[in-house]
Motif scaffolding. Structure first.
Motif, PDB file in Angstrom:
ATOM      1  N   ASP A 142       0.802  -1.217   0.000  1.00 48.94           N
ATOM      2  CA  ASP A 142       0.000   0.000   0.000  1.00 48.94           C
ATOM      3  C   ASP A 142       0.833   1.264   0.000  1.00 48.94           C
ATOM      4  N   VAL A 143       2.018   1.245  -0.620  1.00 52.09           N
ATOM      5  CA  VAL A 143       2.885   2.427  -0.638  1.00 52.09           C
ATOM      6  C   VAL A 143       2.840   3.085  -2.011  1.00 52.09           C
ATOM      7  N   THR A 144       3.295   4.314  -2.027  1.00 54.46           N
ATOM      8  CA  THR A 144       3.493   5.017  -3.292  1.00 54.46           C
ATOM      9  C   THR A 144       4.921   4.736  -3.768  1.00 54.46           C
ATOM     10  N   LEU A 145       5.032   4.033  -4.888  1.00 56.79           N
ATOM     11  CA  LEU A 145       6.350   3.643  -5.403  1.00 56.79           C
ATOM     12  C   LEU A 145       6.784   4.613  -6.494  1.00 56.79           C
ATOM     13  N   HIS A 146       7.910   5.243  -6.300  1.00 57.09           N
ATOM     14  CA  HIS A 146       8.528   6.082  -7.317  1.00 57.09           C
ATOM     15  C   HIS A 146       9.583   5.227  -8.043  1.00 57.09           C
ATOM     16  N   VAL A 147       9.440   5.097  -9.341  1.00 54.34           N
ATOM     17  CA  VAL A 147      10.387   4.307 -10.142  1.00 54.34           C
ATOM     18  C   VAL A 147      11.317   5.277 -10.876  1.00 54.34           C
ATOM     19  N   ASN A 148      12.598   5.236 -10.524  1.00 54.84           N
ATOM     20  CA  ASN A 148      13.608   6.111 -11.129  1.00 54.84           C
ATOM     21  C   ASN A 148      14.315   5.337 -12.245  1.00 54.84           C
ATOM     22  N   ILE A 149      14.073   5.765 -13.471  1.00 50.63           N
ATOM     23  CA  ILE A 149      14.659   5.053 -14.629  1.00 50.63           C
ATOM     24  C   ILE A 149      15.625   5.936 -15.410  1.00 50.63           C
ATOM     25  N   ARG A 150      16.091   7.011 -14.803  1.00 52.12           N
ATOM     26  CA  ARG A 150      16.972   7.928 -15.535  1.00 52.12           C
ATOM     27  C   ARG A 150      18.303   7.284 -15.901  1.00 52.12           C
ATOM     28  N   ASP A 151      18.770   6.322 -15.112  1.00 56.45           N
ATOM     29  CA  ASP A 151      20.031   5.638 -15.412  1.00 56.45           C
ATOM     30  C   ASP A 151      19.807   4.317 -16.145  1.00 56.45           C
ATOM     31  N   LEU A 152      18.579   4.103 -16.609  1.00 55.82           N
ATOM     32  CA  LEU A 152      18.268   2.897 -17.365  1.00 55.82           C
ATOM     33  C   LEU A 152      18.495   3.193 -18.846  1.00 55.82           C
ATOM     34  N   SER A 153      19.415   2.453 -19.480  1.00 54.66           N
ATOM     35  CA  SER A 153      19.745   2.729 -20.878  1.00 54.66           C
ATOM     36  C   SER A 153      18.724   2.143 -21.845  1.00 54.66           C
ATOM     37  N   TYR A 154      18.038   1.052 -21.442  1.00 55.79           N
ATOM     38  CA  TYR A 154      17.064   0.431 -22.353  1.00 55.79           C
ATOM     39  C   TYR A 154      16.176  -0.504 -21.549  1.00 55.79           C
ATOM     40  N   ILE A 155      14.916  -0.625 -21.995  1.00 59.99           N
ATOM     41  CA  ILE A 155      14.004  -1.609 -21.415  1.00 59.99           C
ATOM     42  C   ILE A 155      13.300  -2.317 -22.557  1.00 59.99           C
ATOM     43  N   ASP A 156      13.227  -3.646 -22.476  1.00 62.05           N
ATOM     44  CA  ASP A 156      12.620  -4.398 -23.566  1.00 62.05           C
ATOM     45  C   ASP A 156      11.158  -4.721 -23.241  1.00 62.05           C
ATOM     46  N   TRP A 214       6.820   8.830 -17.460  1.00 67.02           N
ATOM     47  CA  TRP A 214       6.361   8.133 -18.665  1.00 67.02           C
ATOM     48  C   TRP A 214       7.146   8.517 -19.905  1.00 67.02           C
ATOM     49  N   GLU A 215       7.409   9.805 -20.101  1.00 69.83           N
ATOM     50  CA  GLU A 215       8.102  10.227 -21.315  1.00 69.83           C
ATOM     51  C   GLU A 215       9.500   9.620 -21.379  1.00 69.83           C
ATOM     52  N   THR A 216      10.152   9.524 -20.221  1.00 65.09           N
ATOM     53  CA  THR A 216      11.479   8.906 -20.182  1.00 65.09           C
ATOM     54  C   THR A 216      11.395   7.430 -20.541  1.00 65.09           C
ATOM     55  N   LEU A 217      10.352   6.764 -20.037  1.00 66.93           N
ATOM     56  CA  LEU A 217      10.184   5.349 -20.341  1.00 66.93           C
ATOM     57  C   LEU A 217       9.937   5.124 -21.828  1.00 66.93           C
ATOM     58  N   VAL A 218       9.132   5.994 -22.439  1.00 69.59           N
ATOM     59  CA  VAL A 218       8.872   5.884 -23.877  1.00 69.59           C
ATOM     60  C   VAL A 218      10.170   6.040 -24.660  1.00 69.59           C
ATOM     61  N   ALA A 219      11.024   6.976 -24.208  1.00 75.69           N
ATOM     62  CA  ALA A 219      12.304   7.187 -24.886  1.00 75.69           C
ATOM     63  C   ALA A 219      13.187   5.943 -24.786  1.00 75.69           C
ATOM     64  N   LYS A 220      13.111   5.226 -23.666  1.00 74.86           N
ATOM     65  CA  LYS A 220      13.920   4.009 -23.519  1.00 74.86           C
ATOM     66  C   LYS A 220      13.432   2.909 -24.455  1.00 74.86           C
ATOM     67  N   TYR A 221      12.112   2.810 -24.558  1.00 79.10           N
ATOM     68  CA  TYR A 221      11.540   1.704 -25.334  1.00 79.10           C
ATOM     69  C   TYR A 221      11.220   2.093 -26.769  1.00 79.10           C
ATOM     70  N   ARG A 222      11.009   3.398 -26.989  1.00 77.59           N
ATOM     71  CA  ARG A 222      10.690   3.938 -28.319  1.00 77.59           C
ATOM     72  C   ARG A 222       9.373   3.383 -28.866  1.00 77.59           C
ATOM     73  N   ARG A 223       8.428   3.156 -27.970  1.00 79.74           N
ATOM     74  CA  ARG A 223       7.099   2.744 -28.415  1.00 79.74           C
ATOM     75  C   ARG A 223       6.091   3.147 -27.357  1.00 79.74           C
ATOM     76  N   ARG A 224       5.032   3.831 -27.760  1.00 81.73           N
ATOM     77  CA  ARG A 224       3.991   4.242 -26.824  1.00 81.73           C
ATOM     78  C   ARG A 224       2.886   3.178 -26.804  1.00 81.73           C
ATOM     79  N   ASP A 225       2.662   2.604 -25.631  1.00 86.04           N
ATOM     80  CA  ASP A 225       1.632   1.581 -25.473  1.00 86.04           C
ATOM     81  C   ASP A 225       0.527   2.143 -24.579  1.00 86.04           C
ATOM     82  N   ARG A 226      -0.691   2.291 -25.151  1.00 87.20           N
ATOM     83  CA  ARG A 226      -1.773   2.955 -24.428  1.00 87.20           C
ATOM     84  C   ARG A 226      -2.132   2.194 -23.164  1.00 87.20           C
ATOM     85  N   HIS A 227      -2.176   0.849 -23.253  1.00 88.04           N
ATOM     86  CA  HIS A 227      -2.586   0.061 -22.099  1.00 88.04           C
ATOM     87  C   HIS A 227      -1.591   0.195 -20.953  1.00 88.04           C
ATOM     88  N   THR A 228      -0.308   0.203 -21.290  1.00 89.88           N
ATOM     89  CA  THR A 228       0.721   0.352 -20.268  1.00 89.88           C
ATOM     90  C   THR A 228       0.641   1.726 -19.637  1.00 89.88           C
TER      91      THR A 228
END
Length: 544
Positions: A482-496, A521-535
């Motif tokens: 039941d916590v608020t999770l902040h996900v820091n992906i600035r140092d993530l070079s890629y996500i599949d 979200w915008e950073t995550l899209v840049a890592k994956y280079r695909r916008r998924d509406r459901h995600t």
């Protein structure tokens, strides 16, 4: 002439060219009227730079000086005609002196021609298959480590030759034994009747080094076009002549054809031996990498036509194939002669071609002049060049990219000095690939929770691929419900997609239990280079 040149060029350079376009290319190739004066002056400067270097690199390679001069002539008169980089000058290179020396010492001079011929054929094949750009994709840590290792090995060997002595082995052995050579030279000087000439050759070598460094720093502005290596070698020769010193001098034949070691069918069969074949591959790889890196550097020096890398690679292959048939040294495009060419005002490939003609005329008409040059002077020039290959700025630059890159540089350098060039380069490439594999598979997850605030921070660093999905899943399972999770992906070079889907599914479950996910979200899209509406619906954007 036209049909011959067109048949030699890779298909990618001829595809799409109209008859008018080919005629224009041949006009640029053969018609130098507009640039004749500038190219003529530049060719003389390049010739003056190339002459001592061709002989010095040949001596450093353990072969007669004539074989280095032949390579310089082929690099100008043949490669210059259809090279992909018009202002790039080709000839024997210090970067190959170490592997040349090892080859000749282990297998004899007879093995040089077949190995160089095989290397040339490999380069021609690579150019035909348009692989020119790929040779530029070698890790900078390996390239700089290779050049530094070559520099150390050259210095170690040339210090002995500068004393009219023979190197004792590889770079490490030479460096370790050189103090003993100095002690022996001192003992000879202390003897009542010293007959050795090491101290006299060493004196000429030191004067040559001093002249080369002083000219580069204090030369008058009006004399800057006169190359420092030429001034230094002439100074050393004049000193030796004035004092009539009994030291070693360059030995060149009266007829250059006497120095040709033609490759025969029998000697070519031996090139298919495993060791010699590996040497051919090493020469092809190193010569290609050095040529194309030099072409990149030359392109930065002028505003003329850019390099066509596959054409340049094919042209180098033609040149090395011919050098192999003649039993001469292998060639590369070399930056020192090329930068002198540009600085002297060269405007077209005419300068490169003419410098080969000057080399041919000089050694054909004035070979007795070359016989006045002390071997110690040429070795001293190579000592300075070897030191310049060890560039401290490369270490600083690589250190900015991390300790691993610096480690690859140092290991490549040490392996070349302690073993040989091929082992060092292969080790460096292997380490570079290991680092690449590590980067592709490495994922760091750091979870910090703050119980009173009911919040948590998950930091992801590296590459989130399906291989590391279990680690990401394990980190997510540790997050309180039941916590608020902040996900820091600035140092993530890629996500599949696999890891992205895992975040999506876990985010839905976490929201169902009363938790919240905050993700850029915008950073995550840049890592994956695909916008998924459901995600996007499964995670809540930062600040939203």
């Amino acid at each position: 002439m036209k049909n011959t040149i067109e048949a030699a060029l890779p298909a990618d350079d001829l595809a799409g060219l109209s008859a008018a376009g080919r005629g224009h290319w041949l006009e640029n190739l053969l018609g130098w009227r507009r640039h004749a004066a500038a190219d003529l002056l530049a060719s003389v400067v390049v010739f003056l730079v190339a002459l001592p270097l061709c002989m010095g690199i040949a001596i450093a390679s353990g072969v007669p000086p004539a074989l280095g001069i032949i390579t310089g002539i082929v690099g100008g008169l043949v490669v210059g005609f259809f090279a992909g980089s018009p202002l790039l000058v080709s000839g024997p290179a210090a970067g190959l002196a170490v592997i040349n020396w090892e080859l000749v010492q282990r297998h004899g001079l007879i093995a040089l021609g077949p190995v160089v011929l095989m290397a040339g054929l490999l380069q021609m094949a690579a150019g035909s298959f348009r692989l020119g750009q790929w040779f530029r994709a070698v890790s900078p840590a390996v390239i700089h480590g290779m050049l530094a290792g070559i520099g150390v090995s050259i210095v170690g060997a040339q210090l002995f030759i500068m004393l009219d002595l023979k190197p004792v082995g590889n770079g490490l052995a030479n460096l370790l034994h050189f103090p003993d050579a100095l002690v022996a030279m001192g003992a000879d000087l202390a003897a009542p009747r010293a007959s050795g000439s090491a101290h006299l050759a060493g004196l000429v070598g030191l004067v040559t080094i001093g002249l080369m460094l002083a000219w580069g720093k204090y030369a008058p502005a009006s004399m800057r076009l006169v190359p420092a290596p030429l001034v230094a070698v002439v100074g050393g020769a004049l000193l030796a002549m004035a004092l009539n010193l009994p030291i070693r001098y360059v030995d060149v034949p009266s007829n250059l054809l006497e120095g040709v070691q033609l490759t025969t069918i029998d000697s070519l069969r031996g090139a298919f031996d495993g060791t010699l074949l590996m040497a051919a591959v090493a020469i092809a790889f190193i010569a290609s990498a050095e040529t194309l890196l030099s072409a990149v550097a030359v392109d930065k020096l002028h505003n003329g036509p850019r390099t066509r890398y596959s054409r340049e690679l094919f042209a180098q292959g033609v040149g090395n194939t011919l050098c192999g048939l003649l039993g001469a040294l292998p060639m590369t495009g070399v930056i020192a002669r090329s930068s002198a060419n540009v600085q002297a005002g060269a405007r077209s490939r005419g300068s490169t071609i003419l410098h080969g003609g000057w080399l041919l005329l000089f050694v054909s008409l004035l070979p007795f002049v070359l016989r006045q040059v002390p071997v110690a002077s040429l070795a001293a020039v190579l000592v300075v060049i070897g030191c310049k290959l060890i560039n401290p700025r490369d270490i600083v630059k690589l250190a900015h990219f991390g300790k691993i890159e610096l480690g690859i540089y140092l290991i490549t350098l040490a392996a070349i000095v302690a073993s040989d060039l091929l082992d060092g380069v292969m080790l460096g490439i292997g380490l570079a690939f290991a680092k690449l594999l590590y980067d592709l598979l490495h994922l760091e997850t750091t979870l910090l929770t703050a119980t009173p605030q009911r919040s948590a921070m998950l930091t992801l660093k590296g590459t989130a691929t399906f291989v590391r999905l279990p680690k990401l899943a394990a980190a997510l399972e540790k997050v309180p419900h039941d916590v608020t999770l902040h996900v820091n992906i600035r140092d993530l070079s890629y996500i599949d997609p696999a890891c992205l889907e895992l975040l999506e599914d876990w985010g839905e479950r976490h929201r169902a239990t009363g938790g919240t996910v905050v993700l850029e979200w915008e950073t995550l899209v840049a890592k994956y280079r695909r916008r998924d509406r459901h995600t996007r619906q499964a995670v809540e954007p930062a600040g939203g």
